[in-house]
Design a protein around this motif. Structure first.
Motif, PDB file in Angstrom:
ATOM      1  N   GLY A 218       4.206  47.613  -6.769  1.00 14.13           N
ATOM      2  CA  GLY A 218       2.845  47.925  -7.183  1.00 14.13           C
ATOM      3  C   GLY A 218       1.945  48.207  -6.003  1.00 14.13           C
ATOM      4  N   HIS A 219       0.807  48.823  -6.259  1.00 11.85           N
ATOM      5  CA  HIS A 219      -0.120  49.125  -5.182  1.00 11.85           C
ATOM      6  C   HIS A 219      -0.628  47.860  -4.502  1.00 11.85           C
ATOM      7  N   GLY A 220      -0.630  46.749  -5.213  1.00 15.94           N
ATOM      8  CA  GLY A 220      -1.087  45.507  -4.630  1.00 15.94           C
ATOM      9  C   GLY A 220      -0.174  44.973  -3.549  1.00 15.94           C
ATOM     10  N   ASP A 221       1.034  45.536  -3.447  1.00 15.43           N
ATOM     11  CA  ASP A 221       1.979  45.089  -2.427  1.00 15.43           C
ATOM     12  C   ASP A 221       1.664  45.668  -1.052  1.00 15.43           C
ATOM     13  N   ILE A 222       0.747  46.625  -0.969  1.00 13.54           N
ATOM     14  CA  ILE A 222       0.445  47.302   0.291  1.00 13.54           C
ATOM     15  C   ILE A 222      -0.772  46.651   0.946  1.00 13.54           C
ATOM     16  N   GLY A 223      -0.592  46.152   2.174  1.00 13.49           N
ATOM     17  CA  GLY A 223      -1.695  45.543   2.898  1.00 13.49           C
ATOM     18  C   GLY A 223      -2.502  46.577   3.660  1.00 13.49           C
ATOM     19  N   ALA A 224      -3.695  46.195   4.091  1.00 12.47           N
ATOM     20  CA  ALA A 224      -4.611  47.122   4.752  1.00 12.47           C
ATOM     21  C   ALA A 224      -4.058  47.646   6.073  1.00 12.47           C
ATOM     22  N   LEU A 225      -3.210  46.869   6.755  1.00 13.79           N
ATOM     23  CA  LEU A 225      -2.660  47.280   8.048  1.00 13.79           C
ATOM     24  C   LEU A 225      -1.169  47.609   7.982  1.00 13.79           C
ATOM     25  N   ASP A 226      -0.622  47.713   6.792  1.00 13.26           N
ATOM     26  CA  ASP A 226       0.820  47.955   6.687  1.00 13.26           C
ATOM     27  C   ASP A 226       1.240  49.268   7.339  1.00 13.26           C
ATOM     28  N   HIS A 227       0.350  50.258   7.334  1.00 13.38           N
ATOM     29  CA  HIS A 227       0.684  51.562   7.913  1.00 13.38           C
ATOM     30  C   HIS A 227       0.446  51.608   9.424  1.00 13.38           C
ATOM     31  N   ASP A 228      -0.156  50.570   9.979  1.00 12.11           N
ATOM     32  CA  ASP A 228      -0.552  50.565  11.384  1.00 12.11           C
ATOM     33  C   ASP A 228       0.347  49.617  12.167  1.00 12.11           C
ATOM     34  N   LEU A 229       1.427  50.138  12.731  1.00 11.42           N
ATOM     35  CA  LEU A 229       2.372  49.308  13.465  1.00 11.42           C
ATOM     36  C   LEU A 229       1.808  48.845  14.805  1.00 11.42           C
ATOM     37  N   LEU A 230       0.676  49.419  15.216  1.00 14.40           N
ATOM     38  CA  LEU A 230       0.009  48.941  16.425  1.00 14.40           C
ATOM     39  C   LEU A 230      -0.722  47.625  16.183  1.00 14.40           C
TER      40      LEU A 230
ATOM     41  N   VAL B 135       6.386  54.964   0.970  1.00 11.93           N
ATOM     42  CA  VAL B 135       7.099  55.385   2.176  1.00 11.93           C
ATOM     43  C   VAL B 135       7.159  54.198   3.127  1.00 11.93           C
ATOM     44  N   GLU B 136       8.352  53.837   3.562  1.00 13.04           N
ATOM     45  CA  GLU B 136       8.524  52.745   4.509  1.00 13.04           C
ATOM     46  C   GLU B 136       9.190  53.260   5.778  1.00 13.04           C
ATOM     47  N   VAL B 137       8.855  52.658   6.920  1.00 16.78           N
ATOM     48  CA  VAL B 137       9.471  53.036   8.187  1.00 16.78           C
ATOM     49  C   VAL B 137       9.892  51.773   8.924  1.00 16.78           C
ATOM     50  N   TRP B 138      10.931  51.899   9.740  1.00 11.96           N
ATOM     51  CA  TRP B 138      11.301  50.841  10.675  1.00 11.96           C
ATOM     52  C   TRP B 138      11.911  51.492  11.905  1.00 11.96           C
ATOM     53  N   GLN B 139      11.760  50.843  13.058  1.00  9.91           N
ATOM     54  CA  GLN B 139      12.101  51.487  14.314  1.00  9.91           C
ATOM     55  C   GLN B 139      12.295  50.475  15.433  1.00  9.91           C
ATOM     56  N   ALA B 140      12.879  50.937  16.544  1.00  8.93           N
ATOM     57  CA  ALA B 140      12.950  50.154  17.770  1.00  8.93           C
ATOM     58  C   ALA B 140      11.604  50.215  18.487  1.00  8.93           C
ATOM     59  N   ASN B 141      11.400  49.305  19.430  1.00 11.18           N
ATOM     60  CA  ASN B 141      10.174  49.345  20.217  1.00 11.18           C
ATOM     61  C   ASN B 141      10.283  50.392  21.325  1.00 11.18           C
ATOM     62  N   ALA B 142       9.289  50.436  22.195  1.00  8.90           N
ATOM     63  CA  ALA B 142       9.256  51.474  23.228  1.00  8.90           C
ATOM     64  C   ALA B 142      10.421  51.359  24.203  1.00  8.90           C
TER      65      ALA B 142
ATOM     66  N   PHE C  89       4.877  43.746  18.617  1.00  9.16           N
ATOM     67  CA  PHE C  89       5.380  44.885  17.846  1.00  9.16           C
ATOM     68  C   PHE C  89       6.487  44.428  16.911  1.00  9.16           C
ATOM     69  N   GLY C  90       6.254  44.595  15.601  1.00  9.01           N
ATOM     70  CA  GLY C  90       7.244  44.220  14.605  1.00  9.01           C
ATOM     71  C   GLY C  90       8.212  45.332  14.265  1.00  9.01           C
ATOM     72  N   GLY C  91       7.729  46.588  14.330  1.00  5.63           N
ATOM     73  CA  GLY C  91       8.595  47.731  14.096  1.00  5.63           C
ATOM     74  C   GLY C  91       8.772  48.132  12.654  1.00  5.63           C
ATOM     75  N   CYS C  92       7.928  47.635  11.741  1.00  2.00           N
ATOM     76  CA  CYS C  92       8.041  47.982  10.323  1.00  2.00           C
ATOM     77  C   CYS C  92       6.667  48.347   9.757  1.00  2.00           C
ATOM     78  N   GLY C  93       6.652  49.292   8.820  1.00  2.00           N
ATOM     79  CA  GLY C  93       5.399  49.672   8.177  1.00  2.00           C
ATOM     80  C   GLY C  93       5.650  50.304   6.822  1.00  2.00           C
ATOM     81  N   ARG C  94       4.605  50.391   6.024  1.00  2.00           N
ATOM     82  CA  ARG C  94       4.722  50.998   4.687  1.00  2.00           C
ATOM     83  C   ARG C  94       3.374  51.539   4.262  1.00  2.00           C
ATOM     84  N   THR C  95       3.422  52.555   3.409  1.00  2.00           N
ATOM     85  CA  THR C  95       2.200  53.138   2.868  1.00  2.00           C
ATOM     86  C   THR C  95       2.546  53.868   1.583  1.00  2.00           C
ATOM     87  N   ILE C  96       1.528  54.293   0.848  1.00  2.00           N
ATOM     88  CA  ILE C  96       1.720  55.060  -0.381  1.00  2.00           C
ATOM     89  C   ILE C  96       1.044  56.417  -0.207  1.00  2.00           C
ATOM     90  N   THR C  97       1.731  57.483  -0.594  1.00  2.00           N
ATOM     91  CA  THR C  97       1.167  58.818  -0.452  1.00  2.00           C
ATOM     92  C   THR C  97      -0.064  58.982  -1.339  1.00  2.00           C
TER      93      THR C  97
END
Length: 241
Positions: A51-63, A96-103, A122-130
């Motif tokens: 659900g949309h409630g699962d998305i936090g305000a900073l989920d898309h901001d891996l910084l 849309v979810e992403v995960w990655q290695a650090n720098a 840096f956690g390396g994970c993020g999510r957002t909804i289009t």
């Protein structure tokens, strides 16, 4: 486009084969017998859902979504694009979810034993909804290359894993994006298991100076194209890709 249009058949040559000997672990993981198509039941088709409630305000901001004592180390970038169907129409409200290695090229995972240090911010994970235009964006750091035990000196190009969900968790596609100009792409056995260079190019995020933030972040554009309404029939359902 009429609703009774014919379905476009899946191009089996577009995706890499399950067995690619240069990618050594595919030898043990590839099936020895033909795959069996199993009809899905109500439990797979109807849920579980997100659900949309699962998305936090900073989920898309891996910084920011993992940082506690400062900013992550590395080249700050924006990754953005659109999720589109095969006709070029936007696909809104898609997770849309992403995960990655650090720098340094290391994942925050207990089984990653690469020498590069763990970044404490840096956690390396993020999510957002289009949105209604199928658009998405993430702020992150550009991941580093890292060695892997395929041959004596194989390195993975910098990449970000991307997962796209439909209306339920069973409707999930996973890919990974590379970065334009990376000299390791033509040397990577995983990337080169894809026979068509056009397909590899479609997995490459392009530098987008128009979306860059001056004195802050470069930007890369990566559009995700789904089959949409003209989808190949998949396990007796229309949603497959």
């Amino acid at each position: 486009m009429p609703h009774d249009a014919e379905y476009i058949q899946r191009d089996r040559t577009w995706h890499p084969p399950a067995l690619s000997p240069a990618y050594k672990t595919s030898v043990s993981r590839s099936p020895r017998l033909p795959l069996i198509s199993i009809e899905q039941t109500v439990s797979e088709i109807t849920g579980p859902r997100f659900g949309h409630g699962d998305i936090g305000a900073l989920d898309h901001d891996l910084l920011k979504n993992y940082a506690t004592t400062g900013d992550p180390v590395g080249e700050r970038i924006i990754v953005h694009g659109r999720v589109l169907d095969q006709e070029g129409r936007p696909v809104p409200e898609t997770l849309v979810e992403v995960w990655q290695a650090n720098a340094g090229g290391r994942y925050r995972h207990r089984k990653d034993t690469y020498f590069a240090p763990i970044d404490p911010n840096f956690g390396g994970c993020g999510r957002t909804i289009t949105d209604e235009n199928g658009s998405y964006f993430f702020r992150t750091v550009k991941p580093g290359a890292y060695p892997w035990r395929n041959s004596i000196n194989d390195w993975r190009p910098a990449h970000i894993h991307v997962s796209v969900f439909g209306r339920a968790f069973c409707q999930r596609l996973i890919t990974q994006l590379y970065f334009e100009g990376d000299p390791l792409i033509p040397r990577c056995p995983i990337a080169q298991s894809i026979a068509d260079p056009v397909a590899i190019d479609m997995l490459t995020a392009k530098l987008d100076m128009g979306a860059a933030i001056p004195l802050d972040s470069l930007a890369y554009r990566f559009d995700i194209v789904l089959r949409g309404r003209r989808s190949t029939l998949f396990e007796n359902r229309l949603e497959g890709n």
